[in-house]
Design a protein around this motif. Structure first.
Motif, short mmCIF file in Angstrom:
data_model
loop_
_atom_site.label_atom_id
_atom_site.label_comp_id
_atom_site.label_asym_id
_atom_site.label_seq_id
_atom_site.Cartn_x
_atom_site.Cartn_y
_atom_site.Cartn_z
N LEU A 39 -0.29 -7.42 3.01
CA LEU A 39 -0.30 -7.27 1.56
C LEU A 39 -0.90 -5.94 1.11
CD1 LEU A 39 -1.48 -10.85 0.51
CD2 LEU A 39 0.85 -9.98 0.56
N LEU A 40 -1.52 -5.21 2.04
CA LEU A 40 -2.15 -3.94 1.66
C LEU A 40 -1.10 -2.94 1.18
CD1 LEU A 40 -4.70 -3.44 4.57
CD2 LEU A 40 -5.26 -3.87 2.18
N PRO A 41 -1.42 -2.17 0.15
CA PRO A 41 -0.47 -1.14 -0.31
C PRO A 41 -0.31 -0.01 0.70
CG PRO A 41 -2.53 -1.00 -1.53
CD PRO A 41 -2.61 -2.24 -0.72
N THR A 42 -1.37 0.28 1.46
CA THR A 42 -1.28 1.22 2.58
C THR A 42 -2.06 0.63 3.75
OG1 THR A 42 -3.23 2.45 1.86
CG2 THR A 42 -1.09 3.24 1.09
N SER A 43 -1.67 0.98 4.96
CA SER A 43 -2.28 0.35 6.13
C SER A 43 -3.70 0.79 6.40
CB SER A 43 -1.41 0.62 7.37
OG SER A 43 -1.96 0.01 8.51
N PRO A 44 -4.04 2.09 6.33
CA PRO A 44 -5.41 2.51 6.69
C PRO A 44 -6.44 2.03 5.66
CG PRO A 44 -3.86 4.35 6.78
CD PRO A 44 -3.16 3.24 6.09
N VAL A 45 -7.58 1.58 6.17
CA VAL A 45 -8.69 1.15 5.33
C VAL A 45 -9.93 1.97 5.72
CG1 VAL A 45 -10.20 -0.79 4.73
CG2 VAL A 45 -7.76 -1.18 5.09
N HIS A 46 -10.61 2.53 4.71
CA HIS A 46 -11.82 3.32 4.96
C HIS A 46 -13.08 2.47 4.99
CE1 HIS A 46 -10.22 7.32 5.07
NE2 HIS A 46 -9.70 7.26 3.87
N ARG A 47 -13.23 1.61 4.00
CA ARG A 47 -14.46 0.84 3.87
C ARG A 47 -14.13 -0.61 3.51
NH1 ARG A 47 -15.72 5.17 5.44
NH2 ARG A 47 -17.41 6.53 4.71
N VAL A 48 -15.07 -1.49 3.85
CA VAL A 48 -14.97 -2.91 3.51
C VAL A 48 -16.29 -3.32 2.85
CG1 VAL A 48 -14.75 -5.25 4.40
CG2 VAL A 48 -13.36 -3.42 5.38
N GLY A 70 -8.65 -14.05 -0.15
CA GLY A 70 -8.27 -14.90 0.97
C GLY A 70 -6.81 -15.26 0.98
N TYR A 71 -6.13 -15.10 -0.18
CA TYR A 71 -4.72 -15.46 -0.30
C TYR A 71 -3.87 -14.29 -0.79
CZ TYR A 71 -6.63 -20.18 -0.05
OH TYR A 71 -7.30 -21.31 0.34
N GLU A 72 -4.38 -13.57 -1.78
CA GLU A 72 -3.63 -12.48 -2.38
C GLU A 72 -4.56 -11.29 -2.59
OE1 GLU A 72 -1.73 -13.65 -5.95
OE2 GLU A 72 -0.46 -15.17 -5.01
N LEU A 73 -3.93 -10.11 -2.75
CA LEU A 73 -4.66 -8.90 -3.05
C LEU A 73 -4.40 -8.50 -4.50
CD1 LEU A 73 -4.16 -6.58 0.06
CD2 LEU A 73 -6.07 -8.08 -0.47
N SER A 74 -5.42 -7.99 -5.13
CA SER A 74 -5.28 -7.33 -6.43
C SER A 74 -5.67 -5.87 -6.22
CB SER A 74 -6.18 -7.99 -7.47
OG SER A 74 -5.82 -9.34 -7.64
N SER A 78 -4.36 4.05 -9.83
CA SER A 78 -3.56 4.77 -10.79
C SER A 78 -2.14 4.24 -10.72
CB SER A 78 -3.57 6.27 -10.47
OG SER A 78 -2.59 6.95 -11.22
N PRO A 79 -1.49 4.00 -11.87
CA PRO A 79 -0.16 3.38 -11.83
C PRO A 79 0.97 4.33 -11.55
CG PRO A 79 -0.83 3.73 -14.11
CD PRO A 79 -2.00 4.17 -13.25
N PHE A 80 0.72 5.61 -11.49
CA PHE A 80 1.81 6.57 -11.42
C PHE A 80 2.57 6.48 -10.11
CE2 PHE A 80 -1.44 8.66 -14.13
CZ PHE A 80 -0.77 8.47 -15.33
N GLY A 81 3.89 6.43 -10.22
CA GLY A 81 4.75 6.51 -9.05
C GLY A 81 4.59 5.38 -8.08
N TYR A 82 4.31 4.17 -8.60
CA TYR A 82 4.09 3.06 -7.69
C TYR A 82 4.80 1.81 -8.20
CZ TYR A 82 1.65 0.93 -3.81
OH TYR A 82 1.35 0.34 -2.62
N SER A 83 5.37 1.06 -7.26
CA SER A 83 6.09 -0.16 -7.63
C SER A 83 5.10 -1.27 -7.96
CB SER A 83 7.00 -0.60 -6.48
OG SER A 83 7.53 -1.87 -6.75
N TYR A 84 5.40 -2.04 -8.99
CA TYR A 84 4.54 -3.14 -9.39
C TYR A 84 5.02 -4.47 -8.85
CZ TYR A 84 1.84 -0.40 -12.74
OH TYR A 84 1.00 0.49 -13.32
N SER A 85 6.02 -4.48 -8.01
CA SER A 85 6.67 -5.73 -7.63
C SER A 85 5.89 -6.54 -6.61
CB SER A 85 8.08 -5.44 -7.09
OG SER A 85 8.00 -4.59 -5.96
N ARG A 86 5.20 -5.89 -5.69
CA ARG A 86 4.60 -6.62 -4.56
C ARG A 86 3.17 -7.05 -4.80
NH1 ARG A 86 4.42 -3.59 0.69
NH2 ARG A 86 3.36 -5.49 1.29
N PHE A 87 2.47 -6.40 -5.75
CA PHE A 87 1.04 -6.63 -5.85
C PHE A 87 0.66 -6.97 -7.28
CE2 PHE A 87 2.02 -2.99 -3.09
CZ PHE A 87 1.75 -3.56 -1.85
N ASN A 88 -0.54 -7.57 -7.42
CA ASN A 88 -1.17 -7.68 -8.72
C ASN A 88 -1.88 -6.36 -8.97
OD1 ASN A 88 -0.41 -10.39 -9.07
ND2 ASN A 88 -2.16 -11.09 -7.88
#
Length: 943
Positions: A39-48, A70-74, A78-88
């Protein structure tokens, strides 16, 4: 005098014990890929980060800041140039960069702070609004580190220096890092147990904050590598410091600013070994297990720490091979280690509390090319007897990974069935060949047959069970008992049907299952009682409390109470969906182990707690499961294709108290509106058009979300609870009427135990304008007006109808206008008299028409029409015709003239047309009218 033991020997022994302990700990370590990785918008994660509520937050590279329930990501970005279909997606134009470097949670206010390539921001968790720190020095600067101090303030590090902010985001301090002419940058903040704040910097420097002078003072660091991270051991007062190139150091901090320097001890375990182990990114100490986790530039390293000594622990058993690109580690409140990474994907390290020992039996694959196919497993000391469909009976020694095949080791080996049973009173096992009973033993890996006995009268043995120094033998149609020494074999009973499995109680009672022949009880004197019949019974077990458990191939589970003779179907709690059952066992804790092809379930009947082991679990890893057997009081062995595993009964399932789990409402979706539920929010207003809404829950148990079940009830609209299947966390409310409702919610823990219900949220569906009180007032006024209008109109219509009726009566009921009729004005009477007279004057003229009639009355045809309509309700044609017909009726009644002649005298050209019109007006033909009038006249004369 005894020779003293060399110190080297003592030291090596200590290291050996530490190594053994560490290895045992490593065997219990589990690695799970981030469950919501897809569900991540990009695979690499810097911090948790885990916030105080339990939500997990991920700082991603280019994807924004993510909140995981635990179930979904929000996603906050920035909204520019990004699809809103897959994520909250919560878009904000104030965020200028979606590359998130760091995150922290404020100690006083529930704010999530995050630094980006272009500034510092925070999310106010009261309403999840996004705010930029409005300071030009930070607005377009890279923010590398954000740290929440214990006093509630925030510290950040940028290329322009260090910034100190209050909890509202106002900069209250700015500190240049041009120290003694050297420009350095801060890489790590640390606050020790005495609330001393330090900044680890490039240039081999540690700076300590002095709140009195509001400045940073340099502490002496006499080591050739930059410090990169720090951990304080509160018990010893020492610090473990990670460095860039020098590994991990054991250090003692200066007592005061006047002290010479940090006292540094280099640990040999962390000497660079031509790898990246010496370049330490950060470290975490797990005090529960005494483990030090070190994130280095090339991999993740593990050390066991005892009395300040570190011993490397191999990670080969739980981490994938090869180098890794990871970032800073994070430990959550459950002691799990979260490892943000580029490669492999971000993963979670946890400790296996289920105590599973997995044996893949690699020796089988080496010798045959096939994985082990464990259809039945019996443990004998450190050895395991395994019956395999392809290789028959085998003996396996896990410590040396050696295997011995009976068909290759025993001369004239008789191939056995899979009914093998441990000989508890001696060495070896019992095995079956047709109607023969064999006892196998071994010396190391050499297999022997002790003796072979035939069961007289039986063709095939189908089941074995040893209990109370006796071996119970099930056959195709009988049950036998044998002494474990083989002195005798007695037939207990016959006519049982083909026994699939049997067991015995401590009192010597026998219970057995025989397929469709039923679930039976055999008393001590051999009397058979059929408890149930019809289902395909396949497995049976007796629990310590005397309850008998039986299962069917169709997926039903029954419990039988012998004392009360009560059989109960238990599927509501035992199974998910009626899966076919292969076997069941009962351990000494009273837990029931239920085996299907895809999973093994451990179930506690006293509180309905359970846990599930899937064949695909990383701790199990079987293509399918085939058998489960109790091998010790609280241990079972489950075997299948690819391995067999030893699982210890879970003491966590014995907690009979209600679960302390309190689920949270994480969000509400109503129409196109996505509402985050803030930390202190307990009410939500739904607009009039938002009668359809979706409510999502979570217990924030990220690793076990699929095992949690929920139930909800919307008080004010629902009276009964709605139960959701495990893993489902969403409630839908459609066409919700206006009003105030209270959402009552409860959930299970990972073991299926329900917590207490509680009111989690108040929903207020606001009324539409047409549902408000003033709208209802208008509705009432309109209704009253309509009723009054209808009453007035009804009265007016009645008046008009009455007037019309009286006018017709005056005009038609008689040919003469009564002089005493006062309902008509005088001029109307004169008009009607004249009109009647004119028609009578031209009565016999069939050509006298409306034109002549209007001319004789000196009126236009239109005025005549209107006048007659008002006075008589008739048109001129109808008026003339009615007078002619009335006159004809009078002639028929008073004369003996024939109908034809009467028609001619009254102006009708043909008798047929006259008869038609006459019947329309009087309901009878002229001839019938004449007869009726004559009869009436005669009757009156006779009277």
């Amino acid at each position: 005098m005894k020779k003293p033991v060399p110190l080297t020997t003592i030291w090596l022994s200590l290291l050996f014990l530490i190594s053994v302990s560490a290895s045992m700990s490593a065997q219990r370590i589990l690695v799970t890929e981030l469950p919501t990785q897809h569900l991540l918008p990009t695979s690499p994660v810097h911090r948790v980060l885990q916030d105080r509520e339990g939500y997990m937050w991920y700082a991603t590279e280019g994807g924004g800041l993510c909140r995981d329930d635990g179930y979904e990501l929000s996603v906050f970005r920035s909204p520019f140039g990004y699809s809103y279909s897959r994520f909250n997606i919560i878009g904000s134009d104030s965020i200028l960069s979606n590359h998130i470097y760091c995150i922290a949670e404020g100690k006083e206010h529930p704010h999530i702070w995050f630094g980006t390539k272009t500034g510092l921001y925070y999310i106010d968790k009261h309403d999840y609004s996004i705010h930029a720190v409005d300071d030009q020095r930070l607005r377009h600067s890279e923010v590398w580190i954000v740290f929440a101090a214990s006093d509630g303030t925030i510290w950040t590090s940028t290329p322009q220096g260090l910034f100190h902010l209050d909890c509202s985001g106002k900069v209250i301090g700015n500190y240049s890092l041009n120290i003694y002419g050297t420009s350095v940058s801060g890489s790590y903040f640390h606050e020790d147990s005495r609330h001393n704040l330090r900044v680890l910097c490039t240039g081999r420097m540690i700076l300590k904050y002095d709140p009195v002078s509001d400045s940073f003072i340099k502490e002496k660091w006499d080591f050739p590598s930059n410090p990169t991270c720090m951990y304080e051991d509160i018990h010893s007062g020492k610090f473990f410091v990670g460095t860039w190139g020098g590994g991990v150091l054991s250090c003692t901090a200066p007592d005061s600013l006047s002290s010479d320097s940090w006292h540094i001890k280099k640990l040999p375990e962390f000497l660079p070994d031509n790898s990246g182990a010496g370049i330490v990114l950060n470290l975490i100490y797990d005090s529960l297990y005494g483990m030090l986790w070190v994130a280095a530039i090339d991999n993740l390293y593990l050390y066991h720490m005892t009395d300040g000594q570190l011993q490397p622990v191999s990670t080969a058993s739980f981490l994938p091979e090869g180098k890794k690109v990871i970032d800073l580690l994070f430990r959550d409140r459950d002691n799990n280690i979260w490892v943000p990474a580029y490669t492999p994907h971000t993963f979670i390290i946890s400790f296996d509390e289920d105590k599973i020992e997995r044996y893949p039996v690699d020796a089988t694959k080496r010798l045959t090319g096939y994985p082990v196919m464990a259809d039945a497993v019996v443990k004998e000391d450190d050895y395991y007897w395994i019956w395999q469909g392809r290789d028959n009976l085998t003996l396996y020694h896990p410590a040396t990974d050696r295997i011995s095949y009976a068909n290759r080791n025993v001369e004239n080996y008789p191939y056995t069935e899979k009914w093998i049973e441990k000989c508890s009173t001696g060495s070896g096992i019992w095995a079956v060949n047709a109607n023969r009973l064999l006892r196998f033993t071994h010396e190391d890996m050499d297999i022997h047959i002790e003796y072979c006995l035939s069961v007289t009268g039986a063709e095939h043995i189908t089941a074995l069970h040893e209990s109370r120094n006796r071996l119970w033998i099930g056959t195709e149609d009988a049950i036998y008992e044998m002494s474990v020494s083989g002195d005798y074999i007695n037939k207990v009973c016959g006519g049982t049907g083909s026994i699939r499995q049997l067991t015995a109680t401590t009192g010597g009672e026998i219970y057995a299952v025989a397929g469709k022949d039923g679930f039976i009880h055999v008393s001590a004197d051999g009397e058979i009682t059929v408890i149930d019949k019809g289902d395909e019974y396949c497995s049976i077990a007796v629990a310590p409390n005397g309850t008998i458990w039986a299962a069917t191939s169709q997926g039903s589970i029954y419990s039988y109470q012998p004392r009360h003779n009560v059989l109960t179907r238990e599927n509501d709690h035992c199974l998910w969906g009626g899966e076919s059952i292969k076997s069941l066992q009962a351990d000494k804790s009273g837990h029931i182990w239920i085996l299907t092809d895809q999973y093994l379930k451990e179930y506690n009947p006293t509180n309905n707690a359970f846990r599930i082991f899937h064949s695909s679990d990383s701790r199990i890893k079987m293509d399918y499961m085939h058998c489960v057997r109790l091998i010790d009081g609280n241990k079972v062995c489950v075997g299948g294709m690819g391995a067999f595993c030893i699982i210890t009964s879970s003491a966590d399932l014995d907690d009979t108290t209600a679960s302390s789990v309190r689920p949270v409402v994480r969000s509400i979706t109503a129409g196109d509106r996505h509402i985050f539920i803030g930390t202190e929010q307990n009410e939500v207003d739904l607009q009039p058009h938002q009668g359809n809404c979706k409510v999502a829950f979570s217990t924030l148990d990220h690793l076990h979300a699929g095992q949690v079940s929920y139930a909800y009830r919307l008080k004010g609209w629902q009276t009964s609870w709605t139960y959701l299947p495990a893993g489902s966390n969403t409630a839908y409310f459609n066409r919700l009427p206006k009003g105030i409702y209270q959402l009552e919610l409860k959930a299970t823990d990972r073991y299926g135990c329900w917590g207490e219900p509680y009111i989690s949220l108040t929903l207020r569906r606001l009324p539409a304008w047409y549902e408000t009180w003033w709208a209802y007032l208008i509705y009432g006024l309109i209704a009253i007006s309509l009723v009054l209008g209808v009453l007035w109109l009804s009265r007016r219509i009645s008046q008009l109808l009455e007037l019309h009726r009286r006018r017709k009566e005056v005009a038609l009921n008689t040919l003469d206008i009564r002089a005493d009729d006062t309902s008509l004005p005088k001029f109307d009477k004169e008009f009607l008299n004249k009109a009647v007279a004119l028609v009578e004057a031209h009565l016999s003229d069939p050509h006298y028409n409306v034109g002549q009639f209007s001319s004789d009355l000196c009126m236009s045809r239109m005025n005549l029409y209107r006048k007659l309509r008002i006075q008589t309700g008739q048109s001129p044609v109808e008026f003339i015709r009615s007078i002619r017909l009335k006159k004809a009726a009078a002639l028929l009644a008073a004369t003996e003239l024939p109908v034809k002649e009467v028609a001619q005298r009254c102006g009708f050209s043909t008798a047929t047309y006259f008869s038609k019109l006459f019947k329309e007006m009087f309901g009878v033909l002229p001839g019938q009218y004449k007869i009726a009038k004559t009869y009436d006249s005669t009757s009156k004369k006779d009277q």
